[in-house]
Design a protein around this motif. Sequence first.
Motif, PDB file in Angstrom:
ATOM      1  N   ARG A   1       0.824  -1.214   0.000  1.00 32.12           N
ATOM      2  CA  ARG A   1       0.000   0.000   0.000  1.00 32.12           C
ATOM      3  C   ARG A   1       0.856   1.261   0.000  1.00 32.12           C
ATOM      4  N   VAL A   2       1.985   1.242   0.691  1.00 27.52           N
ATOM      5  CA  VAL A   2       2.814   2.447   0.801  1.00 27.52           C
ATOM      6  C   VAL A   2       3.543   2.785  -0.497  1.00 27.52           C
ATOM      7  N   LYS A   3       3.407   1.926  -1.514  1.00 22.56           N
ATOM      8  CA  LYS A   3       4.035   2.199  -2.808  1.00 22.56           C
ATOM      9  C   LYS A   3       3.001   2.527  -3.888  1.00 22.56           C
ATOM     10  N   GLU A   4       1.750   2.763  -3.477  1.00 22.90           N
ATOM     11  CA  GLU A   4       0.687   2.941  -4.457  1.00 22.90           C
ATOM     12  C   GLU A   4       0.167   4.369  -4.515  1.00 22.90           C
ATOM     13  N   TRP A   5       0.042   4.884  -5.714  1.00 21.65           N
ATOM     14  CA  TRP A   5      -0.517   6.204  -6.007  1.00 21.65           C
ATOM     15  C   TRP A   5      -2.011   6.164  -5.730  1.00 21.65           C
ATOM     16  N   PRO A   6      -2.628   7.269  -5.274  1.00 22.79           N
ATOM     17  CA  PRO A   6      -4.067   7.260  -4.968  1.00 22.79           C
ATOM     18  C   PRO A   6      -4.923   6.812  -6.150  1.00 22.79           C
ATOM     19  N   ALA A   7      -5.943   6.000  -5.863  1.00 17.99           N
ATOM     20  CA  ALA A   7      -6.778   5.403  -6.911  1.00 17.99           C
ATOM     21  C   ALA A   7      -7.428   6.445  -7.808  1.00 17.99           C
ATOM     22  N   GLU A   8      -7.906   7.551  -7.210  1.00 20.97           N
ATOM     23  CA  GLU A   8      -8.588   8.564  -8.012  1.00 20.97           C
ATOM     24  C   GLU A   8      -7.652   9.241  -9.008  1.00 20.97           C
ATOM     25  N   ARG A   9      -6.368   9.226  -8.712  1.00 18.06           N
ATOM     26  CA  ARG A   9      -5.420   9.844  -9.637  1.00 18.06           C
ATOM     27  C   ARG A   9      -5.183   8.958 -10.854  1.00 18.06           C
ATOM     28  N   TRP A  10      -5.257   7.653 -10.670  1.00 16.97           N
ATOM     29  CA  TRP A  10      -5.178   6.771 -11.824  1.00 16.97           C
ATOM     30  C   TRP A  10      -6.360   7.015 -12.768  1.00 16.97           C
ATOM     31  N   VAL A  11      -7.528   7.210 -12.201  1.00 19.24           N
ATOM     32  CA  VAL A  11      -8.713   7.485 -13.024  1.00 19.24           C
ATOM     33  C   VAL A  11      -8.520   8.779 -13.802  1.00 19.24           C
ATOM     34  N   ALA A  12      -8.003   9.797 -13.131  1.00 20.51           N
ATOM     35  CA  ALA A  12      -7.782  11.089 -13.786  1.00 20.51           C
ATOM     36  C   ALA A  12      -6.720  10.984 -14.870  1.00 20.51           C
ATOM     37  N   LEU A  13      -5.655  10.223 -14.612  1.00 22.13           N
ATOM     38  CA  LEU A  13      -4.605  10.053 -15.613  1.00 22.13           C
ATOM     39  C   LEU A  13      -5.148   9.315 -16.837  1.00 22.13           C
TER      40      LEU A  13
ATOM     41  N   PRO B   1       0.210   6.900   1.700  1.00 25.08           N
ATOM     42  CA  PRO B   1       1.552   7.480   1.676  1.00 25.08           C
ATOM     43  C   PRO B   1       1.573   8.948   1.257  1.00 25.08           C
ATOM     44  N   ALA B   2       2.116   9.789   2.117  1.00 20.78           N
ATOM     45  CA  ALA B   2       2.227  11.217   1.813  1.00 20.78           C
ATOM     46  C   ALA B   2       3.158  11.463   0.633  1.00 20.78           C
ATOM     47  N   CYS B   3       4.167  10.606   0.488  1.00 19.26           N
ATOM     48  CA  CYS B   3       5.146  10.804  -0.586  1.00 19.26           C
ATOM     49  C   CYS B   3       4.512  10.666  -1.962  1.00 19.26           C
ATOM     50  N   LEU B   4       3.634   9.687  -2.125  1.00 21.21           N
ATOM     51  CA  LEU B   4       2.998   9.509  -3.423  1.00 21.21           C
ATOM     52  C   LEU B   4       1.881  10.522  -3.641  1.00 21.21           C
ATOM     53  N   ALA B   5       1.254  10.970  -2.554  1.00 23.08           N
ATOM     54  CA  ALA B   5       0.263  12.043  -2.681  1.00 23.08           C
ATOM     55  C   ALA B   5       0.909  13.332  -3.142  1.00 23.08           C
ATOM     56  N   ASP B   6       2.228  13.410  -3.001  1.00 23.65           N
ATOM     57  CA  ASP B   6       2.974  14.611  -3.416  1.00 23.65           C
ATOM     58  C   ASP B   6       3.183  14.657  -4.930  1.00 23.65           C
ATOM     59  N   LEU B   7       2.781  13.604  -5.632  1.00 25.82           N
ATOM     60  CA  LEU B   7       2.908  13.577  -7.087  1.00 25.82           C
ATOM     61  C   LEU B   7       1.540  13.880  -7.712  1.00 25.82           C
ATOM     62  N   PRO B   8       1.303  15.110  -8.168  1.00 28.36           N
ATOM     63  CA  PRO B   8      -0.006  15.458  -8.724  1.00 28.36           C
ATOM     64  C   PRO B   8      -0.215  14.879 -10.114  1.00 28.36           C
ATOM     65  N   VAL B   9      -1.459  14.770 -10.502  1.00 25.51           N
ATOM     66  CA  VAL B   9      -1.803  14.229 -11.814  1.00 25.51           C
ATOM     67  C   VAL B   9      -1.156  15.052 -12.929  1.00 25.51           C
ATOM     68  N   ASP B  10      -1.165  16.364 -12.786  1.00 23.94           N
ATOM     69  CA  ASP B  10      -0.595  17.221 -13.831  1.00 23.94           C
ATOM     70  C   ASP B  10       0.863  16.865 -14.106  1.00 23.94           C
ATOM     71  N   ARG B  11       1.626  16.668 -13.045  1.00 24.62           N
ATOM     72  CA  ARG B  11       3.054  16.367 -13.223  1.00 24.62           C
ATOM     73  C   ARG B  11       3.255  15.002 -13.877  1.00 24.62           C
ATOM     74  N   VAL B  12       2.519  14.016 -13.408  1.00 26.28           N
ATOM     75  CA  VAL B  12       2.666  12.668 -13.957  1.00 26.28           C
ATOM     76  C   VAL B  12       2.199  12.629 -15.407  1.00 26.28           C
ATOM     77  N   ALA B  13       1.050  13.250 -15.691  1.00 34.79           N
ATOM     78  CA  ALA B  13       0.517  13.250 -17.055  1.00 34.79           C
ATOM     79  C   ALA B  13       1.473  13.921 -18.027  1.00 34.79           C
ATOM     80  N   ALA B  14       2.103  14.999 -17.596  1.00 37.11           N
ATOM     81  CA  ALA B  14       3.032  15.712 -18.477  1.00 37.11           C
ATOM     82  C   ALA B  14       4.191  14.818 -18.885  1.00 37.11           C
ATOM     83  N   VAL B  15       4.713  14.040 -17.933  1.00 33.08           N
ATOM     84  CA  VAL B  15       5.843  13.160 -18.238  1.00 33.08           C
ATOM     85  C   VAL B  15       5.380  11.961 -19.062  1.00 33.08           C
TER      86      VAL B  15
END
Length: 350
Positions: A190-202, A324-338
């Motif tokens: 679980r501590v290595k997983e990005w929030p579920a709603e962000r996968w939907v947005a991506l 995990p706070a660390c993965l919550a620190d990665l917003p959809v905008d940043r991930v989508a851009a890459v």
Amino acid sequence: MRRILVVELLGGFGDVLLALPAIHALARSHPAAELTVLTFTPGDVLLAHDPLVARVVATSDHTDGVPRTVVEAELDAAERAGRAYDLVVTTTTYDGIGELCAARAPRAVTNLWRSPPVDELIDRRFVRLLVEDGLVDPRFVDEPPTVTLTETEWSAARDRLPNFSPSDHLSGGQRARSSPVVLVPGSGMRVKEWPAERWVALAARAAAGGHPVLTAGAAGSEPVPGTTLLPPGSLRELAANLAVVGEAGGVVVGGDTGPVRLATAVGARAVALFGPTVAGRYGLDPRSGSSLQGLPGCEVRRPLAISEQECWWSARCPLTGDAPACLADLPVDRVAAVVLASRVHPEASP
């Protein structure tokens, strides 16, 4: 040098992939030697059909004491057959495996984890240390991770994924005309997983651009809403599927997991999201992937002692008490851009 044994018994198949550049660099540096790899299942299958690996010895038993017993049995069998190993290289030292290898071979390397910096990729460091030890030719210091697939596996994967044009509600029922995005939302921790709603947005971002979006998961698992499940199968079938994704100019995105690393080893671009683990050490080869670090200044992170990191052994983030706070620190905008920048857009077929 006639016979080389590489012992890789750290755990998952991602660890085999981390050791793969060193395995290949050793084989290329000693072309007359027979190279054997001793590792855990299921990662052993990734070495099948590898032209640089003569033999694979595998165990599925992680019980305390058993891995050492397997190593000892292999060394004993080689000696009885008059084919003792001239060199043993091990990434594994627990349970006295390092000492055993050092005592039983004329030459052994048991300290590939020595004095690691926080900003050198582990797979690169393994090879560099072997160069320093005089066991790898410097010409092979940049050996990439490569998993070999057969023509039959390529053909079967192309049949499973004929056009990367699934129709779904995110693309308005239209057939997509561009290269695919494969999402790998699960990680087993679980501590290595990005929030579920962000996968939907991506997924929505990619599909809005007309790109087919697939989810890599086990048979019977639910794909990210609005995506299609990548055909499930064996580990080698997954490798072949990801290779075809790469062939189509696609990209694979997920956490610090084996499937994401595997994608780069079969020719696909990948984007990895790092939370508890440090991208500077565990990141992807920059020639084939991008590594995004969440919460770089996390006060809990222990870059050189991940197993002692609180979130790692407690399976919960001490900063939030849950996700995990660390993965919550990665917003959809940043991930989508890459992710979208990592894509290669092949010409549309008629």
